[in-house]
Each structure stands twice: as C-alpha cells, then as structure tokens.
Design a protein around this motif. Structure first.
Motif, mmCIF file in Angstrom:
data_model
loop_
_atom_site.group_PDB
_atom_site.id
_atom_site.type_symbol
_atom_site.label_atom_id
_atom_site.label_comp_id
_atom_site.label_asym_id
_atom_site.label_seq_id
_atom_site.Cartn_x
_atom_site.Cartn_y
_atom_site.Cartn_z
ATOM 1 N N GLY A 50 0.821 -1.207 0.000
ATOM 2 C CA GLY A 50 0.000 0.000 0.000
ATOM 3 C C GLY A 50 0.849 1.249 0.000
ATOM 4 N N PRO A 51 0.319 2.330 -0.562
ATOM 5 C CA PRO A 51 1.114 3.558 -0.656
ATOM 6 C C PRO A 51 1.369 4.221 0.694
ATOM 7 C CG PRO A 51 -1.112 3.937 -1.453
ATOM 8 C CD PRO A 51 -0.985 2.461 -1.187
ATOM 9 N N PHE A 52 0.444 4.102 1.620
ATOM 10 C CA PHE A 52 0.607 4.751 2.921
ATOM 11 C C PHE A 52 1.743 4.102 3.713
ATOM 12 C CE2 PHE A 52 -0.686 5.674 7.351
ATOM 13 C CZ PHE A 52 -0.784 7.050 7.259
ATOM 14 N N ILE A 53 1.760 2.784 3.764
ATOM 15 C CA ILE A 53 2.817 2.099 4.518
ATOM 16 C C ILE A 53 4.163 2.268 3.816
ATOM 17 C CG2 ILE A 53 2.404 -0.154 3.459
ATOM 18 C CD1 ILE A 53 3.563 0.506 7.042
ATOM 19 N N ARG A 54 4.168 2.327 2.503
ATOM 20 C CA ARG A 54 5.426 2.542 1.785
ATOM 21 C C ARG A 54 6.010 3.915 2.109
ATOM 22 N NH1 ARG A 54 7.648 0.290 -3.034
ATOM 23 N NH2 ARG A 54 9.324 1.607 -3.790
ATOM 24 N N ALA A 55 5.173 4.941 2.093
ATOM 25 C CA ALA A 55 5.654 6.295 2.371
ATOM 26 C C ALA A 55 6.142 6.425 3.805
ATOM 27 C CB ALA A 55 4.543 7.307 2.088
ATOM 28 N N HIS A 56 5.400 5.884 4.750
ATOM 29 C CA HIS A 56 5.785 6.013 6.157
ATOM 30 C C HIS A 56 6.998 5.154 6.509
ATOM 31 C CE1 HIS A 56 3.108 8.737 8.297
ATOM 32 N NE2 HIS A 56 2.211 8.438 7.362
ATOM 33 N N SER A 57 7.079 3.960 5.953
ATOM 34 C CA SER A 57 8.245 3.134 6.261
ATOM 35 C C SER A 57 9.504 3.716 5.619
ATOM 36 C CB SER A 57 8.024 1.691 5.822
ATOM 37 O OG SER A 57 7.833 1.607 4.430
ATOM 38 N N ALA A 58 9.382 4.276 4.422
ATOM 39 C CA ALA A 58 10.536 4.934 3.794
ATOM 40 C C ALA A 58 10.939 6.175 4.579
ATOM 41 C CB ALA A 58 10.214 5.302 2.351
ATOM 42 N N ALA A 59 9.958 6.947 5.045
ATOM 43 C CA ALA A 59 10.266 8.147 5.835
ATOM 44 C C ALA A 59 10.936 7.772 7.157
ATOM 45 C CB ALA A 59 8.990 8.948 6.095
ATOM 46 N N ALA A 60 10.437 6.724 7.805
ATOM 47 C CA ALA A 60 11.040 6.293 9.069
ATOM 48 C C ALA A 60 12.454 5.772 8.851
ATOM 49 C CB ALA A 60 10.173 5.216 9.726
#
Length: 125
Positions: free
Chosen positions: A54-64
C-alpha cells in the motif's frame, strides 16, 4: 525423443493483497515507534516486507527508514566530537530530537496523515 519442459507459470510467486487502511495505519505507527527501540532495523524490515502492500505504509516506512539513517549518521558524527567535549551535548540533542520526531510521526501515522520528518536525508523513496 524428449519432451520439452512445461512453460513456466505466468507469476511464480503469489502477489500479496493490499493492506486494509486500518492495517496500514497500524503498521506505519509501529514502524515509527520501532525506531525508538530498534534504530533503523525495524523500519528496514517493515519497508522490505510491506512496501508493496500500500502507498501509505510505503511512504511512512521509507520516511522512518530515512530518518533513522539520518540520526545514525548524526550520532556517528558526534562520536569523534566527544573528544573535545561538545559531542556529548550534540549526541544528547540528537537523541531527544529523534525521540520527539518519532513520537510525532507515530501520532500522525495513527491519525492517517502523511508525514515526512524534517531534517532527514532521503536515501530510499
């Protein structure tokens, strides 16, 4: 006469279904909180395992992951500066900053908001 081998399957590995929005928010929150206890390892594992779900988990995991790698670099810079005394204060400041930003990011993720931590170098996208 030998028979030709059978054709390979169209997709050798099954594709995981996308996560539900509630699950994406939960994993994004846990990804940011894992940075407090596991440094970049937790974010790296979540990024590698769930980035295609999913795009939300991808963005947040990459940001973290980007933020934790930036904090790790800052900590490595503080170690030689400890020889002149200023490194201890800088290391404390980096630790407090990382704790505050990870908590803010976890709250934003649990609310379903997109968030990129400030002052983080972008290594993965």
């Amino acid at each position: 006469m030998t028979m030709p081998p059978p054709p390979p399957p169209a997709q050798p590995y099954p594709v995981a279904p996308p996560l539900r929005p509630e699950d994406e928010k939960l994993w994004a929150t846990l990804t940011h909180l894992s940075g407090i206890f596991l440094s970049f390892v937790g974010a790296l594992v979540v990024y590698l395992v769930l980035r295609d779900r999913g795009p939300f988990i991808r963005a947040h995991s990459a940001a973290a992951l980007n933020f934790q790698l930036t904090v790790l670099i800052a900590a490595f810079v503080c170690i030689p500066l400890s020889l002149i005394g200023i490194g201890f204060l800088l290391l404390l400041a980096v630790g407090v900053y990382a704790l505050v930003i990870e908590i803010v990011a976890a709250v934003k993720a649990s609310q379903g908001q997109w968030y990129t931590p400030p002052l983080s170098i972008r290594f993965v996208s």
